[in-house]
Design a protein around this motif. Sequence first.
Motif, PDB file in Angstrom:
ATOM      1  N   PRO A   1       9.486  -7.500   1.723  1.00 20.82           N
ATOM      2  CA  PRO A   1      10.207  -6.444   2.446  1.00 20.82           C
ATOM      3  C   PRO A   1       9.284  -5.304   2.868  1.00 20.82           C
ATOM      4  CG  PRO A   1      10.580  -6.220   0.099  1.00 20.82           C
ATOM      5  CD  PRO A   1       9.692  -7.428   0.273  1.00 20.82           C
ATOM      6  N   ILE A   2       8.028  -5.347   2.402  1.00 17.30           N
ATOM      7  CA  ILE A   2       7.130  -4.211   2.649  1.00 17.30           C
ATOM      8  C   ILE A   2       5.722  -4.699   2.963  1.00 17.30           C
ATOM      9  CG2 ILE A   2       8.249  -2.479   1.191  1.00 17.30           C
ATOM     10  CD1 ILE A   2       6.244  -3.379  -1.023  1.00 17.30           C
ATOM     11  N   THR A   3       4.915  -3.805   3.499  1.00 16.40           N
ATOM     12  CA  THR A   3       3.478  -4.034   3.586  1.00 16.40           C
ATOM     13  C   THR A   3       2.860  -3.338   2.390  1.00 16.40           C
ATOM     14  OG1 THR A   3       3.529  -4.181   5.971  1.00 16.40           O
ATOM     15  CG2 THR A   3       1.437  -3.562   4.990  1.00 16.40           C
ATOM     16  N   GLY A   4       2.039  -4.066   1.639  1.00 17.28           N
ATOM     17  CA  GLY A   4       1.487  -3.465   0.435  1.00 17.28           C
ATOM     18  C   GLY A   4       0.507  -4.392  -0.235  1.00 17.28           C
ATOM     19  N   LYS A   5       0.447  -4.310  -1.558  1.00 17.83           N
ATOM     20  CA  LYS A   5      -0.557  -5.042  -2.323  1.00 17.83           C
ATOM     21  C   LYS A   5       0.150  -5.965  -3.309  1.00 17.83           C
ATOM     22  CE  LYS A   5      -3.166  -2.913  -5.478  1.00 17.83           C
ATOM     23  NZ  LYS A   5      -4.007  -1.815  -5.994  1.00 17.83           N
TER      24      LYS A   5
ATOM     25  N   ALA B   1       3.456  -0.690  -3.134  1.00 17.32           N
ATOM     26  CA  ALA B   1       3.150   0.068  -1.923  1.00 17.32           C
ATOM     27  C   ALA B   1       3.452   1.519  -2.176  1.00 17.32           C
ATOM     28  CB  ALA B   1       3.980  -0.427  -0.743  1.00 17.32           C
TER      29      ALA B   1
ATOM     30  N   GLN C   1      -3.803  -7.799   0.158  1.00 17.15           N
ATOM     31  CA  GLN C   1      -2.830  -7.111   1.002  1.00 17.15           C
ATOM     32  C   GLN C   1      -1.750  -8.088   1.460  1.00 17.15           C
ATOM     33  OE1 GLN C   1      -2.355  -3.851   2.244  1.00 17.15           O
ATOM     34  NE2 GLN C   1      -3.667  -3.384   0.486  1.00 17.15           N
TER      35      GLN C   1
ATOM     36  N   GLU D   1       4.572  -7.017   5.709  1.00 17.70           N
ATOM     37  CA  GLU D   1       6.025  -7.131   5.749  1.00 17.70           C
ATOM     38  C   GLU D   1       6.400  -8.408   6.486  1.00 17.70           C
ATOM     39  OE1 GLU D   1       8.098  -3.761   7.394  1.00 17.70           O
ATOM     40  OE2 GLU D   1       9.988  -4.875   7.524  1.00 17.70           O
TER      41      GLU D   1
ATOM     42  N   ARG E   1      17.526   1.020   3.120  1.00 20.68           N
ATOM     43  CA  ARG E   1      17.093  -0.106   2.300  1.00 20.68           C
ATOM     44  C   ARG E   1      16.492   0.398   0.995  1.00 20.68           C
ATOM     45  NH1 ARG E   1      13.422  -4.445   4.621  1.00 20.68           N
ATOM     46  NH2 ARG E   1      12.144  -2.705   5.275  1.00 20.68           N
TER      47      ARG E   1
ATOM     48  N   SER F   1      -0.283   1.944   3.089  1.00 13.86           N
ATOM     49  CA  SER F   1       0.502   1.785   1.867  1.00 13.86           C
ATOM     50  C   SER F   1      -0.274   2.233   0.634  1.00 13.86           C
ATOM     51  CB  SER F   1       0.948   0.328   1.723  1.00 13.86           C
ATOM     52  OG  SER F   1      -0.183  -0.507   1.785  1.00 13.86           O
TER      53      SER F   1
END
Lengths: 163, 489
Positions: A97-101, A124, A150, A153, B343, B377
């Motif tokens: 659901p996210i861009t992150g690690k 994130a 990384q 999303e 969300r 992020s």
Amino acid sequence: MENLTLGSKSYMSKLRRSGSDFTLDVGEENYKGTFSRKSNGSIQISISDKSSIGFSEKSGNEIYVYLNGVNYVIKRESGALKDNVLDEESGDTILSPITGKLLDKKLEIGDSVSKNDVVVILEAMKMEHRLKAPRDGKLLKLTPAGIGDQIKEGELMFELEEE
Amino acid sequence: MINRILIANRGEIACRIIRACNEMSIETVAVYSDVDSDSPHVLMADQAVEIGPANPSESYLNFDKIVDAALKTNADAIHPGYGFLSENGAFAKYVKESGLVFIGPDATTIKSMGDKAESKQMMADAGVPTIPGSDGELTGNITSLARDIGYPLMVKAAAGGGGKGMRVVRNEDELDSSIEAAKNEARNSFGNDTLILEKFLDNPRHIEVQILGDQNGNIVHLYERECSIQRRHQKIIEESPSPALTNKFRNKMGEAAVKAAKAANYYNAGTVEFLYQDGEFYFLEMNTRLQVEHGVTEMVCGIDIVKWQIRIAKGESLTFSQKDIKQRGHSIECRIYAEDPSRGFLPTPGVIRKMILPEGPGVRNDVGVSEAQEITSSYDPLLAKLVVWDADRNSAIQRMDLALSNFIILGLITNQPFLRDIMKNDSFQKASFSTNFIDEHFKDWDFPDIDPKVLALALLGSKTSQIHVSNTTESYSPWSNNRGWRQGI
């Protein structure tokens, strides 16, 4: 027709323009209006004599609009993308659901999972996000990314075997 | 003397501190990780030192890299901002031992306030109200102890955290079974089944008091901030004064905070946090640093807290006493976050493609991002703090809603529309809320229905953004003059 979505709502829309006039179809509804571009990059727009000034930019499949005191991020979806979303909603495929690690993978391909077991942990902006199994089953696919890599999303995180 | 300060932080707070230094004619040194090379704080400072990769432990949290940067640039002092190393006693000690001034309280104060049990005991000894509960391990007649504390109460694992080993007990019938369950959970989670009992506050407000103390023993408070509007236990809206307090109570709380600060041998700026419910307040913790929401206090008290932090670190005495400090009007802060309130407040990284900040009388922007910047992020999603001041609370709410409506930020999802809905909420306007406010009123919040004009604008005007992330060396910055002085603002 284009499918524009904002959060959980979606709008099938089509716009035809001629000079400074346009017609807009949204589902069954039909609107007529006019617009003009201003030198500071804003656009003045009116539908049934109500006029507002806003901004609009796009990048990839996203359109950013500011109008009447609200900032919007509107997603533009083709048919193919829509199928992906349905796939996600079927509950067997979990996308990030996210861009992150990637912080941790708790299981391996072939492992049995129970509903709500944590499969993948992402991070994130200093926050952890735990992706849990939506039902009991067996792990068919798991992200090949390594710990600390990384994640974007919408990237596939894991998939359960068909019941 | 402090002639040059290194700011061991990034984002809006680094910019805020640089501005204070500029006004005091103190030179500034920024530090930055490789992804931050074009961030506003780097462009605003007189010089900047790269200290490593994005991962905070290799840059903004690295003692050696930060202290080395300060020594290499001949800085006299380090300002830690908030977050990162600001409440790390070992870092404060290391800075001092390196021959530099740490802009904050003494290392031992930071350390003792950072320990929940130690700080609670210290406050109780000093006569500051703390949440009633058992001291140490549960022994003897637990039922009568529970009756003394009063229901509802909380059974907590002494070694606990993360909600594990915690049970709310509503009445005496639930006591035995809750203790048993908490014990099992505590044993399984922490390998230690020691429990404590504490009064459970089911509907508290979070109210905190700003403290300022010099190194010559003078301590004053700058009154309170109301910080009950939180999501995920993190504040998003703060205001001063708190609409919940009478003047008499406000003074009582201020005096308790000064007492707390004296007990901790406190100097520099700090904040004593309290929980407030049913006319009683209880010490929660003390934050030994500058607070994110310090701006609302500055607006109503007319005192620049960051400048005073620097003066105090230089050894100067406060030039005012408690009776000189007055609250005037009302101030509200909204935190603009890169997050999606529809969300579960998930963070939403992206590129800022357009940003136009609201202006007008009584409007203050504390911003740490600029157009064309990529919000990654790697760091906290706080983009900007919008602060307003007006004569009274209702006017301030109106001014805030208008300022929010003129806050244009395109390129990523932010909580801007959500904040506007809070300003329009009846309970918020009536000041009838607790820390449960967002769960009670906005649990299933979604973006508003889209006006056809928005759809038309989306399809009409959407020229592709001219901003390319790879092209960030371009000089787009309004901060590009070298001393940071800007005429006529």
